[in-house]
Design an enzyme around this catalytic site. Structure first.
Site, PDB file in Angstrom:
ATOM      1  N   GLY A  46       0.863  -1.158  -0.095  1.00  0.00           N
ATOM      2  CA  GLY A  46      -0.011  -0.067  -0.010  1.00  0.00           C
ATOM      3  C   GLY A  46       0.650   1.215   0.047  1.00  0.00           C
ATOM      4  N   GLN A  51       3.317   9.750   1.690  1.00  0.00           N
ATOM      5  CA  GLN A  51       4.238   9.169   1.476  1.00  0.00           C
ATOM      6  C   GLN A  51       5.104   9.472   0.160  1.00  0.00           C
ATOM      7  OE1 GLN A  51       2.184   5.198   2.306  1.00  0.00           O
ATOM      8  NE2 GLN A  51       4.264   4.872   3.194  1.00  0.00           N
ATOM      9  N   CYS A  99       5.943  -0.129   7.288  1.00  0.00           N
ATOM     10  CA  CYS A  99       5.485   0.903   6.549  1.00  0.00           C
ATOM     11  C   CYS A  99       6.678   1.451   5.782  1.00  0.00           C
ATOM     12  CB  CYS A  99       5.156   2.166   7.336  1.00  0.00           C
ATOM     13  SG  CYS A  99       4.685   3.557   6.501  1.00  0.00           S
ATOM     14  N   LEU A 100       6.637   1.750   4.493  1.00  0.00           N
ATOM     15  CA  LEU A 100       7.418   2.138   3.386  1.00  0.00           C
ATOM     16  C   LEU A 100       8.303   3.311   4.039  1.00  0.00           C
ATOM     17  CD1 LEU A 100       6.049   1.286  -0.005  1.00  0.00           C
ATOM     18  CD2 LEU A 100       8.047   0.153   1.315  1.00  0.00           C
ATOM     19  N   HIS A 141      -4.459   1.126   7.608  1.00  0.00           N
ATOM     20  CA  HIS A 141      -3.301   1.578   7.514  1.00  0.00           C
ATOM     21  C   HIS A 141      -3.173   2.615   6.785  1.00  0.00           C
ATOM     22  CE1 HIS A 141       1.539   0.968   7.783  1.00  0.00           C
ATOM     23  NE2 HIS A 141       1.241   1.867   6.744  1.00  0.00           N
ATOM     24  N   GLU A 142      -3.428   2.579   5.538  1.00  0.00           N
ATOM     25  CA  GLU A 142      -3.342   3.534   4.370  1.00  0.00           C
ATOM     26  C   GLU A 142      -4.057   4.888   5.069  1.00  0.00           C
ATOM     27  OE1 GLU A 142      -0.817   3.487   2.778  1.00  0.00           O
ATOM     28  OE2 GLU A 142      -0.373   1.397   2.955  1.00  0.00           O
ATOM     29  N   HIS A 145      -2.575   7.318   7.092  1.00  0.00           N
ATOM     30  CA  HIS A 145      -1.858   8.251   6.537  1.00  0.00           C
ATOM     31  C   HIS A 145      -2.337   9.596   5.933  1.00  0.00           C
ATOM     32  CE1 HIS A 145       2.154   6.021   6.210  1.00  0.00           C
ATOM     33  NE2 HIS A 145       1.516   4.938   5.742  1.00  0.00           N
TER      34      HIS A 145
HETATM   35 NI    NI Z   1       2.396   2.984   5.769  1.00  0.00          NI
END
Ligand code: NI
Length: 185
Positions: A46, A51, A99-100, A141-142, A145
């Site tokens: 995701g 991000q 998480c990236l 999760h997304e 953000h």
């Molecule tokens: Ni993330």
């Protein structure tokens, strides 16, 4: 085009993002294509617009990436624009998340098992449905953000304490990732 990942410590990751106008937002299709390419290259499932430095309410999920183990997700590439969570199940589950934007940290997070959501898809069509399982997990999760929240915010004070110095170092640019990142300083 691969877009550089914004890492923990970048202010945009803490902003509440804004809804966009599907009809008038410039080069939306190209942006979404670039996000999918960036996500695929970084081997995540995701990616939310903050991000990649954009404080707008848009994220993508690629569960095709895990379809070797989870064949029901073959061909799963979804775009979520101006999403909302309308209802949450009382039942919760715990799952390990990463998480990236927080490379090298994985922690178990408890969240509602199912969520009723609505959003605009990549064609600007309004969708409303219940999500469950891994899809519900990644969506939440997304979605966080877009409100400037990160999965580490959900941890107990004890777990937070354990990763505190790693996060501090990360915000100063000390981390390693196998994908392109925006320098923190
Ligand atoms: Ni993330």
């Amino acid at each position: 085009m691969i877009l550089p990942m914004y890492i923990f410590g970048q202010p945009v990751l803490r902003k509440v993002a804004e809804d966009i106008d599907f009809e008038t937002y410039p080069n939306l299709k190209e942006l979404i294509d670039n996000m999918f390419e960036t996500l695929r290259r970084s081997e995540g499932v995701g990616l939310a617009a903050p991000q990649i430095g954009l404080p707008i309410r848009l994220f993508i999920i690629d569960l095709d990436a895990i379809s070797e183990d989870e064949p029901q997700y073959k061909g799963y590439f979804h775009t979520f624009i101006n999403p909302e969570i309308l209802e949450e199940s009382k039942e919760t589950t715990s799952m390990s998340e990463g998480c990236l934007s927080i490379p090298g940290i994985n922690e178990s997070v408890k969240r509602p098992a199912k969520v009723l959501v609505n959003y605009l898809d990549e064609n600007g069509q309004e969708q409303e449905r219940w999500l469950e399982g891994f899809e519900a997990r990644v969506f939440q999760h997304e979605y966080d953000h877009l409100d400037g929240k990160l999965f580490v915010d959900h941890l107990s004070p004890f777990r937070k304490q354990l990763i505190k110095s790693k996060l501090l170092a990360m915000s100063k640019g000390k981390f390693s990732a196998h994908y392109k990142c925006k320098p923190n300083h």
